[in-house]
Design an enzyme around this catalytic site. Structure first.
Site, PDB file in Angstrom:
ATOM      1  N   GLY A 262       0.830  -1.206   0.000  1.00 31.51           N
ATOM      2  CA  GLY A 262       0.000   0.000   0.000  1.00 31.51           C
ATOM      3  C   GLY A 262       0.864   1.257   0.000  1.00 31.51           C
ATOM      4  O   GLY A 262       0.546   2.249  -0.664  1.00 31.51           O
TER       5      GLY A 262
ATOM      6  N   ASN B  94      -6.699   5.056   9.959  1.00 27.51           N
ATOM      7  CA  ASN B  94      -6.208   3.827  10.587  1.00 27.51           C
ATOM      8  C   ASN B  94      -6.144   3.895  12.106  1.00 27.51           C
ATOM      9  O   ASN B  94      -6.116   2.865  12.759  1.00 27.51           O
ATOM     10  CB  ASN B  94      -4.839   3.447  10.016  1.00 27.51           C
ATOM     11  CG  ASN B  94      -3.870   4.600   9.956  1.00 27.51           C
ATOM     12  OD1 ASN B  94      -4.180   5.649   9.384  1.00 27.51           O
ATOM     13  ND2 ASN B  94      -2.723   4.441  10.538  1.00 27.51           N
TER      14      ASN B  94
ATOM     15  N   GLN C 129      -7.522   0.947   4.750  1.00 27.03           N
ATOM     16  CA  GLN C 129      -8.320   0.555   5.922  1.00 27.03           C
ATOM     17  C   GLN C 129      -9.803   0.363   5.597  1.00 27.03           C
ATOM     18  O   GLN C 129     -10.560  -0.114   6.437  1.00 27.03           O
ATOM     19  CB  GLN C 129      -8.197   1.609   7.036  1.00 27.03           C
ATOM     20  CG  GLN C 129      -6.823   1.677   7.677  1.00 27.03           C
ATOM     21  CD  GLN C 129      -6.477   0.441   8.508  1.00 27.03           C
ATOM     22  OE1 GLN C 129      -7.350  -0.304   8.953  1.00 27.03           O
ATOM     23  NE2 GLN C 129      -5.197   0.239   8.732  1.00 27.03           N
TER      24      GLN C 129
ATOM     25  N   SER D 171      -4.069  -2.560  -0.082  1.00 27.80           N
ATOM     26  CA  SER D 171      -3.044  -3.470   0.425  1.00 27.80           C
ATOM     27  C   SER D 171      -3.693  -4.791   0.805  1.00 27.80           C
ATOM     28  O   SER D 171      -4.814  -4.811   1.317  1.00 27.80           O
ATOM     29  CB  SER D 171      -2.373  -2.838   1.655  1.00 27.80           C
ATOM     30  OG  SER D 171      -1.400  -3.715   2.167  1.00 27.80           O
ATOM     31  N   ALA D 172      -2.976  -5.900   0.550  1.00 26.90           N
ATOM     32  CA  ALA D 172      -3.564  -7.223   0.803  1.00 26.90           C
ATOM     33  C   ALA D 172      -3.550  -7.629   2.274  1.00 26.90           C
ATOM     34  O   ALA D 172      -4.457  -8.304   2.749  1.00 26.90           O
ATOM     35  CB  ALA D 172      -2.811  -8.281  -0.008  1.00 26.90           C
ATOM     36  N   HIS D 173      -2.517  -7.191   3.008  1.00 28.41           N
ATOM     37  CA  HIS D 173      -2.346  -7.775   4.348  1.00 28.41           C
ATOM     38  C   HIS D 173      -3.293  -7.211   5.404  1.00 28.41           C
ATOM     39  O   HIS D 173      -3.307  -7.666   6.539  1.00 28.41           O
ATOM     40  CB  HIS D 173      -0.886  -7.686   4.813  1.00 28.41           C
ATOM     41  CG  HIS D 173      -0.429  -6.342   5.276  1.00 28.41           C
ATOM     42  ND1 HIS D 173      -0.364  -6.004   6.610  1.00 28.41           N
ATOM     43  CD2 HIS D 173       0.005  -5.261   4.602  1.00 28.41           C
ATOM     44  CE1 HIS D 173       0.113  -4.767   6.725  1.00 28.41           C
ATOM     45  NE2 HIS D 173       0.339  -4.295   5.519  1.00 28.41           N
TER      46      HIS D 173
ATOM     47  N   THR E  34       9.808  -8.430 -11.839  1.00 27.21           N
ATOM     48  CA  THR E  34       9.061  -9.674 -11.987  1.00 27.21           C
ATOM     49  C   THR E  34       7.965  -9.731 -10.922  1.00 27.21           C
ATOM     50  O   THR E  34       8.215  -9.471  -9.747  1.00 27.21           O
ATOM     51  CB  THR E  34      10.010 -10.881 -11.863  1.00 27.21           C
ATOM     52  OG1 THR E  34      11.015 -10.736 -12.870  1.00 27.21           O
ATOM     53  CG2 THR E  34       9.275 -12.195 -12.054  1.00 27.21           C
TER      54      THR E  34
ATOM     55  N   CYS F 297       2.491   1.645  12.872  1.00 27.35           N
ATOM     56  CA  CYS F 297       3.594   2.281  12.151  1.00 27.35           C
ATOM     57  C   CYS F 297       4.286   3.324  12.987  1.00 27.35           C
ATOM     58  O   CYS F 297       5.407   3.706  12.711  1.00 27.35           O
ATOM     59  CB  CYS F 297       3.075   2.888  10.869  1.00 27.35           C
ATOM     60  SG  CYS F 297       2.068   1.737   9.954  1.00 27.35           S
TER      61      CYS F 297
HETATM   62  C1  LIG Z   1      -1.290  -0.158   6.483  1.00 25.64           C
HETATM   63  C2  LIG Z   1      -1.619   1.123   5.775  1.00 25.64           C
HETATM   64  C3  LIG Z   1      -0.851   1.566   4.688  1.00 25.64           C
HETATM   65  C4  LIG Z   1       0.381   0.860   4.240  1.00 25.64           C
HETATM   66  O1  LIG Z   1       0.135  -0.356   3.608  1.00 25.64           O
HETATM   67  P1  LIG Z   1       1.359  -1.404   3.499  1.00 25.64           P
HETATM   68  O2  LIG Z   1       0.878  -2.450   2.563  1.00 25.64           O
HETATM   69  O3  LIG Z   1       1.585  -1.907   4.898  1.00 25.64           O
HETATM   70  O4  LIG Z   1       2.521  -0.646   2.981  1.00 25.64           O
HETATM   71  C5  LIG Z   1      -1.225   2.718   4.037  1.00 25.64           C
HETATM   72  N1  LIG Z   1      -2.300   3.412   4.433  1.00 25.64           N
HETATM   73  C6  LIG Z   1      -3.056   3.029   5.467  1.00 25.64           C
HETATM   74  C7  LIG Z   1      -4.242   3.834   5.846  1.00 25.64           C
HETATM   75  C8  LIG Z   1      -2.734   1.877   6.186  1.00 25.64           C
HETATM   76  O5  LIG Z   1      -3.477   1.514   7.225  1.00 25.64           O
END
Ligand SMILES: *Cc1c(COP(=O)(O)O)cnc(C)c1O
Length: 391
Positions: free
Chosen positions: A71, A151, A179, A199-201, A237, A327
């Site tokens: 992300g 977040n 989020q 973002s996937a995680h 890649t 973070c």
């Molecule tokens: C976690 C987060 C990101 C960053 O995503 P990553 O895949 O961990 O780099 C960016 N923006 C928000 C609002 C987030 O919560």
């Protein structure tokens, strides 16, 4: 002792179905997607399917999805890319004081290179006033970037309304939906946005894979230079297994979105009620109206004590929670978000973010509520400022 994970906004466990979908791409489907023989073609097919799954989750077309390493990269790319592409039109970007550092630090970096940035204030629940946005737009404004869901305190911005203001003035609009994705419905066409970061995680997918939605017809330069991957927009890649995992996570999120949101909402309300009933001198940070905040988010200030101490003692009970955001924990200084919504430093220091998710149960919440009460009472007994005015 139970183990209870209440930090879903920091990251999520990868769902079993997602892991299963990914595994073949490490082994038999290991080929480079840019090659023309069997394993490469299989890998390419995996990418194509995932692109559609992610596109479907946000109402986009496949060709509008560009996979990135996370992300953060999507955020960096869009801010720098628009600044670069529209240099001849202007050099002014509008964002807010409560963005993720992936946006704020990119803007600060660009400020050193001649870009002018306006950081909009928010109200005491974290909302941007649309009138403030309109007033900030100037002739040289090239981009507005406002996160969909915060977040730390969970505030859900009125993105459609904010985007319409930018559009009225012919300005591009980006929203960081990391989020929001999988928690609230997102339809890029209905919102009218030009770019979104994902973002996937944070949606039960793997770490290290994200995506940028870029509306068809808009062009920004490549951020990572090299080969011709991602239609020459993002070299390197492809992280095939990660992309496939993101696709599967997006598909699951789409199937279950209303139930998941309702499940989270029910449990965080339950946790809030229990804490509110049993612990005095607390404040809910962010929107008081739970329908206007992330369905799994609670952010509570416990007066007279430090959030970090609460986190450490909760860890001893097997509970994972967080101060403001993952973070910024470990770094000095309090949360820029709590500061922007006017939480005094004493109360900001006592803030804890609890975020529930799909695997959280009612028993977990009962246990956490009891442990939080015990921990807060214990810390308050030791606090030299316990009961003091101004805390
Ligand atoms: C976690 C987060 C990101 C960053 O995503 P990553 O895949 O961990 O780099 C960016 N923006 C928000 C609002 C987030 O919560």
């Amino acid at each position: 002792m139970r183990n209870v994970y209440l930090d879903y906004s920091a990251t999520t466990p990868v769902k079993e179905e997602v892991v299963q979908a990914m595994i073949p791409y490490f082994t038999e489907k290991f080929g480079n997607p840019s090659t023309l023989y069997g394993p490469g073609l299989e890998a390419k097919a995996g990418l194509d399917k995932a692109r559609k799954q992610v596109a479907d989750l946000i109402g986009a077309e496949d060709r509008e999805i560009f996979f990135t390493s996370c992300g953060t990269e999507a955020d960096n790319w869009v801010i720098e890319g628009v600044a670069d592409a529209l240099r001849s039109k202007g050099n002014h970007i509008i964002t807010t004081k409560i963005e993720h550092h992936a946006i704020l630090h990119t803007c600060q970096y660009l400020e050193k290179h001649g870009v002018e940035v306006t950081y909009l204030d928010v109200d005491n629940e974290g909302f941007v006033d649309p009138a403030d946005l309109e007033a900030a737009i100037k002739d040289n404004t090239i981009l507005v970037s406002i996160m969909m869901v915060n977040n730390e305190v969970g505030t859900i911005q009125p993105i459609k309304e904010l985007c319409a203001i930018a559009k009225k003035h012919g300005v591009l609009f980006h929203t960081d939906t990391v989020q929001a994705l999988g928690h609230i419905p997102i339809d890029v066409k209905d919102l009218g946005v030009d770019f979104i970061s994902m973002s996937a995680h944070k949606i039960y997918g793997p770490k290290g894979i994200g995506a940028l939605y870029k509306r068809a017809g808009i062009n920004i330069p490549s951020f990572v230079h090299g080969g011709a991957q991602e239609k020459k927009k993002r070299a390197g890649t492809e992280n095939t297994a990660g992309i496939v995992g993101f696709g599967k996570a997006a598909e699951l999120a789409m199937q279950n979105l209303p139930e998941h949101a309702a499940h989270s909402d029910k449990l965080r309300r339950m946790l809030w009620e229990k804490i509110e009933q049993t612990i005095p001198d607390i404040t809910l940070n962010g929107p008081k109206d739970f329908t206007k905040r992330h369905p799994g988010n609670l952010n509570i200030s416990f007066s007279y004590i430090e959030g970090e101490s609460i986190i450490l003692l909760l860890d001893a009970y097997g509970i994972c929670a967080n101060t403001g955001s993952a973070c910024s924990s470990g770094s000095l200084g309090s949360s820029h978000v709590l500061d922007a919504i006017g939480v005094p430093i004493t109360k900001a220091n006592g803030a804890v973010r609890f975020t529930v998710g799909d695997f959280t149960t009612e028993e977990d919440i009962e246990y956490v509520a009891e442990c939080v009460k015990a921990v807060v009472e214990r810390l308050r007994e030791l606090s030299p400022v316990n009961g003091a005015e101004g805390w």
